[in-house]
Motif scaffolding. Sequence first.
Motif, PDB file in Angstrom:
ATOM      1  N   HIS A 200       0.812  -1.217   0.000  1.00 49.11           N
ATOM      2  CA  HIS A 200       0.000   0.000   0.000  1.00 49.11           C
ATOM      3  C   HIS A 200       0.847   1.271   0.000  1.00 49.11           C
ATOM      4  O   HIS A 200       0.310   2.365   0.191  1.00 49.11           O
ATOM      5  CB  HIS A 200      -0.938  -0.013   1.208  1.00 49.11           C
ATOM      6  CG  HIS A 200      -1.939  -1.133   1.184  1.00 49.11           C
ATOM      7  ND1 HIS A 200      -3.151  -1.029   0.545  1.00 49.11           N
ATOM      8  CD2 HIS A 200      -1.871  -2.393   1.695  1.00 49.11           C
ATOM      9  CE1 HIS A 200      -3.818  -2.173   0.680  1.00 49.11           C
ATOM     10  NE2 HIS A 200      -3.061  -3.025   1.365  1.00 49.11           N
ATOM     11  N   ASN A 201       2.155   1.102  -0.256  1.00 47.48           N
ATOM     12  CA  ASN A 201       3.067   2.249  -0.340  1.00 47.48           C
ATOM     13  C   ASN A 201       2.999   3.122   0.914  1.00 47.48           C
ATOM     14  O   ASN A 201       2.844   4.347   0.850  1.00 47.48           O
ATOM     15  CB  ASN A 201       2.742   3.098  -1.580  1.00 47.48           C
ATOM     16  CG  ASN A 201       3.872   4.060  -1.923  1.00 47.48           C
ATOM     17  OD1 ASN A 201       5.034   3.794  -1.652  1.00 47.48           O
ATOM     18  ND2 ASN A 201       3.528   5.190  -2.523  1.00 47.48           N
ATOM     19  N   LEU A 202       3.115   2.469   2.061  1.00 47.89           N
ATOM     20  CA  LEU A 202       3.074   3.138   3.352  1.00 47.89           C
ATOM     21  C   LEU A 202       4.391   2.936   4.088  1.00 47.89           C
ATOM     22  O   LEU A 202       5.168   2.031   3.757  1.00 47.89           O
ATOM     23  CB  LEU A 202       1.918   2.586   4.195  1.00 47.89           C
ATOM     24  CG  LEU A 202       0.512   2.761   3.598  1.00 47.89           C
ATOM     25  CD1 LEU A 202      -0.497   1.903   4.336  1.00 47.89           C
ATOM     26  CD2 LEU A 202       0.108   4.229   3.626  1.00 47.89           C
ATOM     27  N   ALA A 203       4.647   3.765   5.081  1.00 50.55           N
ATOM     28  CA  ALA A 203       5.892   3.673   5.839  1.00 50.55           C
ATOM     29  C   ALA A 203       5.982   2.340   6.568  1.00 50.55           C
ATOM     30  O   ALA A 203       5.012   1.890   7.190  1.00 50.55           O
ATOM     31  CB  ALA A 203       5.990   4.826   6.837  1.00 50.55           C
ATOM     32  N   LYS A 204       7.132   1.710   6.498  1.00 49.49           N
ATOM     33  CA  LYS A 204       7.299   0.423   7.147  1.00 49.49           C
ATOM     34  C   LYS A 204       7.954   0.582   8.518  1.00 49.49           C
ATOM     35  O   LYS A 204       8.592   1.610   8.796  1.00 49.49           O
ATOM     36  CB  LYS A 204       8.151  -0.508   6.263  1.00 49.49           C
ATOM     37  CG  LYS A 204       9.551  -0.009   5.960  1.00 49.49           C
ATOM     38  CD  LYS A 204      10.247  -0.975   5.004  1.00 49.49           C
ATOM     39  CE  LYS A 204      11.662  -0.510   4.668  1.00 49.49           C
ATOM     40  NZ  LYS A 204      12.334  -1.442   3.728  1.00 49.49           N
ATOM     41  N   PRO A 205       7.812  -0.418   9.385  1.00 46.08           N
ATOM     42  CA  PRO A 205       8.430  -0.322  10.713  1.00 46.08           C
ATOM     43  C   PRO A 205       9.947  -0.349  10.602  1.00 46.08           C
ATOM     44  O   PRO A 205      10.507  -1.119   9.821  1.00 46.08           O
ATOM     45  CB  PRO A 205       7.899  -1.562  11.440  1.00 46.08           C
ATOM     46  CG  PRO A 205       7.578  -2.539  10.340  1.00 46.08           C
ATOM     47  CD  PRO A 205       7.103  -1.700   9.197  1.00 46.08           C
ATOM     48  N   VAL A 206      10.597   0.496  11.392  1.00 54.27           N
ATOM     49  CA  VAL A 206      12.068   0.547  11.357  1.00 54.27           C
ATOM     50  C   VAL A 206      12.683  -0.113  12.576  1.00 54.27           C
ATOM     51  O   VAL A 206      13.910  -0.287  12.631  1.00 54.27           O
ATOM     52  CB  VAL A 206      12.575   1.998  11.231  1.00 54.27           C
ATOM     53  CG1 VAL A 206      12.009   2.664   9.986  1.00 54.27           C
ATOM     54  CG2 VAL A 206      12.257   2.822  12.484  1.00 54.27           C
ATOM     55  N   ALA A 207      11.862  -0.478  13.590  1.00 52.20           N
ATOM     56  CA  ALA A 207      12.431  -1.017  14.822  1.00 52.20           C
ATOM     57  C   ALA A 207      11.398  -1.851  15.563  1.00 52.20           C
ATOM     58  O   ALA A 207      10.189  -1.722  15.353  1.00 52.20           O
ATOM     59  CB  ALA A 207      12.909   0.126  15.723  1.00 52.20           C
ATOM     60  N   ILE A 208      11.905  -2.717  16.426  1.00 55.32           N
ATOM     61  CA  ILE A 208      11.060  -3.441  17.376  1.00 55.32           C
ATOM     62  C   ILE A 208      11.815  -3.539  18.692  1.00 55.32           C
ATOM     63  O   ILE A 208      13.023  -3.777  18.713  1.00 55.32           O
ATOM     64  CB  ILE A 208      10.680  -4.846  16.867  1.00 55.32           C
ATOM     65  CG1 ILE A 208       9.724  -5.529  17.857  1.00 55.32           C
ATOM     66  CG2 ILE A 208      11.896  -5.716  16.603  1.00 55.32           C
ATOM     67  CD1 ILE A 208       9.088  -6.810  17.327  1.00 55.32           C
ATOM     68  N   GLN A 209      11.100  -3.320  19.790  1.00 52.69           N
ATOM     69  CA  GLN A 209      11.706  -3.540  21.100  1.00 52.69           C
ATOM     70  C   GLN A 209      10.953  -4.642  21.825  1.00 52.69           C
ATOM     71  O   GLN A 209       9.731  -4.607  21.954  1.00 52.69           O
ATOM     72  CB  GLN A 209      11.768  -2.264  21.925  1.00 52.69           C
ATOM     73  CG  GLN A 209      10.480  -1.547  22.219  1.00 52.69           C
ATOM     74  CD  GLN A 209      10.676  -0.431  23.229  1.00 52.69           C
ATOM     75  OE1 GLN A 209      10.463  -0.603  24.439  1.00 52.69           O
ATOM     76  NE2 GLN A 209      11.083   0.719  22.746  1.00 52.69           N
ATOM     77  N   ASN A 210      11.704  -5.655  22.241  1.00 45.79           N
ATOM     78  CA  ASN A 210      11.183  -6.792  22.986  1.00 45.79           C
ATOM     79  C   ASN A 210      12.089  -7.060  24.176  1.00 45.79           C
ATOM     80  O   ASN A 210      13.263  -6.670  24.180  1.00 45.79           O
ATOM     81  CB  ASN A 210      11.155  -8.056  22.113  1.00 45.79           C
ATOM     82  CG  ASN A 210       9.985  -8.080  21.139  1.00 45.79           C
ATOM     83  OD1 ASN A 210       9.103  -7.234  21.173  1.00 45.79           O
ATOM     84  ND2 ASN A 210       9.993  -9.067  20.256  1.00 45.79           N
ATOM     85  N   GLU A 211      11.548  -7.771  25.156  1.00 47.65           N
ATOM     86  CA  GLU A 211      12.401  -8.156  26.290  1.00 47.65           C
ATOM     87  C   GLU A 211      13.457  -9.144  25.810  1.00 47.65           C
ATOM     88  O   GLU A 211      13.166 -10.108  25.107  1.00 47.65           O
ATOM     89  CB  GLU A 211      11.575  -8.788  27.412  1.00 47.65           C
ATOM     90  CG  GLU A 211      12.452  -9.207  28.582  1.00 47.65           C
ATOM     91  CD  GLU A 211      11.687  -9.643  29.822  1.00 47.65           C
ATOM     92  OE1 GLU A 211      12.349  -9.917  30.844  1.00 47.65           O
ATOM     93  OE2 GLU A 211      10.442  -9.716  29.766  1.00 47.65           O
ATOM     94  N   PHE A 212      14.690  -8.897  26.233  1.00 46.94           N
ATOM     95  CA  PHE A 212      15.790  -9.789  25.854  1.00 46.94           C
ATOM     96  C   PHE A 212      16.899  -9.647  26.888  1.00 46.94           C
ATOM     97  O   PHE A 212      17.390  -8.544  27.133  1.00 46.94           O
ATOM     98  CB  PHE A 212      16.317  -9.425  24.460  1.00 46.94           C
ATOM     99  CG  PHE A 212      17.332 -10.396  23.916  1.00 46.94           C
ATOM    100  CD1 PHE A 212      16.949 -11.659  23.488  1.00 46.94           C
ATOM    101  CD2 PHE A 212      18.671 -10.059  23.832  1.00 46.94           C
ATOM    102  CE1 PHE A 212      17.872 -12.565  22.978  1.00 46.94           C
ATOM    103  CE2 PHE A 212      19.605 -10.945  23.323  1.00 46.94           C
ATOM    104  CZ  PHE A 212      19.206 -12.207  22.895  1.00 46.94           C
TER     105      PHE A 212
END
Length: 350
Positions: A200-212
């Motif tokens: 859909h030509n939309l901004a994609k996610p650049v990051a993810i934060q998870n417990e690690f």
Amino acid sequence: MQFSRLGSSTLDVSRVCLGSMTWGLQNNQHDADEQINYALSHGINFMDTAELYAVPPSEDTYGETEKIIGNWLARHQEKRQQVVLASKIAGGGLRWIRGGAPISAKTIIEAVDASLQRLNTDYIDLYQLHWPNRNSPHFANHWPGMVKFSDVDREQQLSEMLEILQALQTCIDNGKIRHWGLSDDTTWGINTYLRLASEHNLAKPVAIQNEFNLLHTKDWPYLIENCIHEDVAYLPWSPLGAGALTGKYIDGARPEGSRWTYVQRNGLFRDTPHSNQAVKAYVQLAQQFGITPAQMALAWVNQVDGVTSTIIGATSMAQLKENLQAFELTLDDAQQAAIGELLQRFPSPF
């Protein structure tokens, strides 16, 4: 201080991200000011918060952390462009946040505007979905049978995710956020958003934060491999296992004023007999290395392939200084091997 590119964005962020969830409950404005000023003076340019904070979350402290950061920004407007500021929209389930509504186009627009006002800024560099609308295997829900993926209405989720993407794009187009990311999500979540964004030509996610952390490595290798190849920054939160890996809670100890003396929304799920044994072993190993348990745990996370920036938090300046020193350390092959032996002994202690 070393820096890494924040996924597919154009932003370079410090390998240390200053977390803020204690500000507004365990820490006051003066404490936060001191931490921010010290962090910036030592090369940190990345700061993470959320509308939900302070933690443990409550109606009384909702939004307080963003207000504290906003107060600092109001007095240091000349430093705004030096800071990569990240915040998050809360997911559904908390009655005092938009009546417990799930994330939608409407709540994103409302939440972004409210965060901008509290933060005293015109834009947020990284805006994250704190947790997904669907159930996800986080906060100790990662054991088989605890989340039933087949119960999810896939088409409904896809519709909601596309709506979220469109609202985030509107915020980007209006200059209110620069980039967006995920939190407490899965490989399917990452890849579905990437696919929908591309279609859909939309901004994609650049990051993810998870417990690690050394007690909780479920994102290795599959999710982290995905992040590397899809150019999504991986941002570990709780690298000390909510303080467990400092050793201060061993055998039921509860230091006055420490986080585990507060009522936790999800309970003290990290506090298990197996975790207690693991922490004892890690503390002993750190002593053999001649560093603190916290420094060993943080240095280990920093050296995991695929980690972009580690989110650290502190309730005292002494803790902040100790933690920052960890990122000047390099664990050698023998030390990594010794830690690896303990990881195999205690692969999933909670």
